[in-house]
Design an enzyme around this catalytic site. Structure first.
Site, PDB file in Angstrom:
ATOM      1  N   LYS A  12      24.607 -18.016 -20.110  1.00 22.79           N
ATOM      2  CA  LYS A  12      25.661 -16.997 -19.964  1.00 22.79           C
ATOM      3  C   LYS A  12      25.128 -15.807 -19.157  1.00 22.79           C
ATOM      4  O   LYS A  12      24.285 -16.005 -18.289  1.00 22.79           O
ATOM      5  CB  LYS A  12      26.204 -16.591 -21.335  1.00 22.79           C
ATOM      6  CG  LYS A  12      26.659 -17.817 -22.136  1.00 22.79           C
ATOM      7  CD  LYS A  12      27.486 -17.472 -23.344  1.00 22.79           C
ATOM      8  CE  LYS A  12      27.897 -18.760 -24.058  1.00 22.79           C
ATOM      9  NZ  LYS A  12      28.794 -18.523 -25.184  1.00 22.79           N
ATOM     10  N   GLY A 170      29.476 -18.321 -30.788  1.00 23.08           N
ATOM     11  CA  GLY A 170      28.800 -17.063 -31.104  1.00 23.08           C
ATOM     12  C   GLY A 170      29.101 -16.496 -32.473  1.00 23.08           C
ATOM     13  O   GLY A 170      28.767 -15.348 -32.766  1.00 23.08           O
TER      14      GLY A 170
HETATM   15  P1  13P Z   1      26.882 -20.219 -28.795  1.00 24.08           P
HETATM   16  O1  13P Z   1      25.895 -21.366 -28.888  1.00 24.08           O
HETATM   17  O2  13P Z   1      26.214 -18.896 -28.578  1.00 24.08           O
HETATM   18  O3  13P Z   1      27.840 -20.225 -29.923  1.00 24.08           O
HETATM   19  O4  13P Z   1      27.718 -20.472 -27.454  1.00 24.08           O
HETATM   20  C1  13P Z   1      28.284 -21.701 -27.249  1.00 24.08           C
HETATM   21  C2  13P Z   1      28.766 -21.753 -25.865  1.00 24.08           C
HETATM   22  O5  13P Z   1      29.720 -21.080 -25.521  1.00 24.08           O
HETATM   23  C3  13P Z   1      28.036 -22.612 -24.925  1.00 24.08           C
HETATM   24  O6  13P Z   1      28.748 -22.783 -23.747  1.00 24.08           O
END
Ligand code: 13P
Length: 244
Positions: A12, A170
């Site tokens: 991200k 998240g």
């Molecule tokens: P998280 O693993 O932080 O929950 O994020 C998942 C995600 O959006 C992966 O693309």
């Protein structure tokens, strides 16, 4: 792991150059005792050339977090698939819920991206997922079906689908094993019967960590995982990538 899994790290909008270098160097040191998973690393765009260099001579594969739906043109601030490909990405995440929500990306746009990625001989990692309300109202299969129906072309030899319930991203919340299996089987069946696709690589994403990875990856028998928060923590990735 007996079946070779596909593990996709979605960094991200995290990590600077220094942090990315430390993480990649540590990932490269992981001691795989059995066959390693297929590992895809998806950094921010500006990190791509840098990470591409760091990954040379490693088994890790570079991926992008998104691409534009047009090949080139007057799209200020966007990044073209031409550059993504030139820098060495083999996979592109598409239709992530954060893009659908933040940038109002529709299924139609996502489908245009999928078509472009396939025409460039790269592999889309198509994200689908329902909201908390849709899950509570039990309309989630209908929502997922609509996303698949619009975004997936017919007659592909294979497709990668990442099931990421929005309420799980998240938050630390994950669906139960049965809930993941239900969606996995639904996706396999829908794409076989309606799109004539027999090979579906089904990933689960949303709050995956070293504590729940075994249950999700091994017990729910998914084909891999799309990992956000844990993917930028070396201790977590060390455990997830070496699950036995
Ligand atoms: P998280 O693993 O932080 O929950 O994020 C998942 C995600 O959006 C992966 O693309």
């Amino acid at each position: 792991m007996s079946q070779v899994k596909l593990i996709v790290s979605n960094w991200k909008m995290n990590l600077n150059f220094k942090e990315a270098k430390i993480l990649v160097n540590n990932l490269k040191k992981i001691n795989f005792k059995t066959t390693p998973p297929i590992n895809i690393i998806c950094p921010q765009f500006i990190l791509l050339p840098f990470v591409s260099n760091l990954l040379l001579k490693s088994s890790f594969i570079l991926g992008a977090q998104d691409c534009h739906y047009k090949k080139k043109g007057p799209y200020t601030g966007d990044t073209s698939i031409e550059l993504i490909k030139e820098i060495g990405c083999k996979y592109i995440i598409v239709g992530h819920s954060e893009r659908r929500q933040e940038y109002k990306e529709t299924d139609k746009t996502v489908k245009e991206k999928v078509d472009l990625i396939l025409s460039e001989k790269l592999k889309p990692i198509l994200c689908i997922g329902e909201s908390e309300i849709e899950r509570k109202k039990k309309s989630y299969l209908k929502i997922l079906q609509k996303q698949l129906d619009i975004c997936v072309p017919k007659n592909l030899s294979e497709i990668i689908i990442a099931y990421e319930p929005i309420w799980s991203i998240g938050t630390g919340l994950t669906p139960s094993l049965q809930e993941i299996i239900e969606v996995k089987e639904f996706v396999y069946k829908f794409l076989k019967n309606n799109k004539n696709i027999n090979k579906v690589i089904f990933l689960y994403g949303g709050s995956v960590n070293s504590q729940n990875a075994k249950e999700i990856l091994i017990d729910a028998k998914v084909d891999g995982s799309l990992i956000g928060g844990s993917s930028i923590k070396i201790e977590e990735m060390n455990k997830i990538l070496t699950l036995g």
